[in-house]
Design a protein around this motif. Sequence first.
Motif, short mmCIF file in Angstrom:
data_model
loop_
_atom_site.label_atom_id
_atom_site.label_comp_id
_atom_site.label_asym_id
_atom_site.label_seq_id
_atom_site.Cartn_x
_atom_site.Cartn_y
_atom_site.Cartn_z
N ARG A 336 6.88 -0.79 -0.28
CA ARG A 336 5.48 -0.63 -0.69
C ARG A 336 5.41 -0.11 -2.12
NH1 ARG A 336 4.33 2.80 2.70
NH2 ARG A 336 3.92 1.38 4.44
N ARG A 337 6.30 0.81 -2.49
CA ARG A 337 6.30 1.36 -3.86
C ARG A 337 6.68 0.29 -4.88
NH1 ARG A 337 9.90 4.72 -3.13
NH2 ARG A 337 8.60 6.29 -2.11
N LEU A 338 7.67 -0.59 -4.52
CA LEU A 338 8.07 -1.65 -5.44
C LEU A 338 6.97 -2.69 -5.62
CD1 LEU A 338 11.80 -2.19 -4.37
CD2 LEU A 338 10.97 -1.11 -6.47
N LEU A 339 6.26 -3.00 -4.56
CA LEU A 339 5.24 -4.06 -4.63
C LEU A 339 3.93 -3.56 -5.22
CD1 LEU A 339 5.83 -5.85 -1.21
CD2 LEU A 339 6.57 -6.60 -3.47
N PHE A 340 3.43 -2.42 -4.78
CA PHE A 340 2.09 -1.98 -5.16
C PHE A 340 2.09 -0.76 -6.06
CE2 PHE A 340 1.87 -3.88 -0.91
CZ PHE A 340 1.03 -4.95 -1.19
N GLY A 341 3.23 -0.17 -6.25
CA GLY A 341 3.25 1.05 -7.04
C GLY A 341 2.85 2.25 -6.20
#
Length: 382
Positions: A336-341
């Motif tokens: 989730r952090r890689l995709l949406f920040g």
Amino acid sequence: MDLQKPPAEPRQPEGCLVVAIRLPVRIVVLVLVVPVRMAWDALVVTGRFLRDTLLRPLGRALLWLGQVLCVLPLVGLWRYVLVPVGQALLRLGKVLVIAPAVALHRYVLIPLGQAGRWLAQGAGAGLARLYARVLTPVGHAVVWLVRYGIVVPVLWTVRYAVVAPVRWLVRYLVVVPAQWVYAWILAPVGRAAAWCVLGLWRLLGLLVTGLGTAVYWIARVLLVPPALALWRRVLVPVGHFLGVLAREVGDALGHAWRIAGHLSRAVGRFLAALFRWGVVQPVRWVYRTVLTPVGHAVRDAVLKPAAQAARAVGRATRQVLASARETARQTRADVRRLLFGEPRERAVRTREREAVLRREPTPLGTRTLDSSTTALTNLTKD
């Protein structure tokens, strides 16, 4: 069971007949009572055993089953079906029946009733005035005319033209002859008839008294001595014999019942001891010497290691699952952090959490004149 002999009551001296009757009666009664007493004790023991082992648990099970199958469904039906339905019907009745009825009574019937009462009061007042001022004087006048114009003259005419002659005729044609007939004929005849009846009554009394006296002496001479002889010579001895026999039979029944109780208790103790030494003691010895060591060995050699192994496997499984869940959670968070920040608030919370974990003190600014913390400088800044 009452096996104790009651205290003996003092008795009168007994004759040879009583002693001769007592022994055979007691023997016969003992032979007859012992099987009955033993059967009774067996039934009592069986009934107590059935009550304690079968009927009482069965009754408790039936009570629990009745509560589960009847009481609880009925309570649920009453609480969750009938009460809500009744409340809904009550509210519906209030809305559809009571409220329209109250409105009809308040806004229709009460005004109509008040109007009808006002009309009735007006009509009643008019009728009362008509009755008091018109009908009452007219009625009084009509009554006075009828009374003094018709009734009074007619009554006076009837009195002096009809009643007076009829009264004179009745007096001298009926009353005076009747008084003469009563005084000179009926009274003497009645006195003579009364004297004759009194004489006949006295004669009848004398005849009845004589007959009664004769019957009394005949019965006294012919019936009383044989009856007394029958009572004294036959009935009294037979009654004494039957009384002694009944008393001895009762005493024999009491003694036989107590003796049978002792015998029954002895037989019961013998059977209980036989059952204890033949069944209970071997079963207890087998349980203590064979089953208990075998059970302990099985518990120590098989059950405890199996339980420990099962607990260890469960603990390892829980740890593996917990680590897998934590790994999956971290993987989802990284994706989730890689995709949406990383969100701003979450980043702030993460930094605060990391600062708390590091437990490093926050840097403080250098104190200057502008950054004074006195109350005076704070008031000046404000």
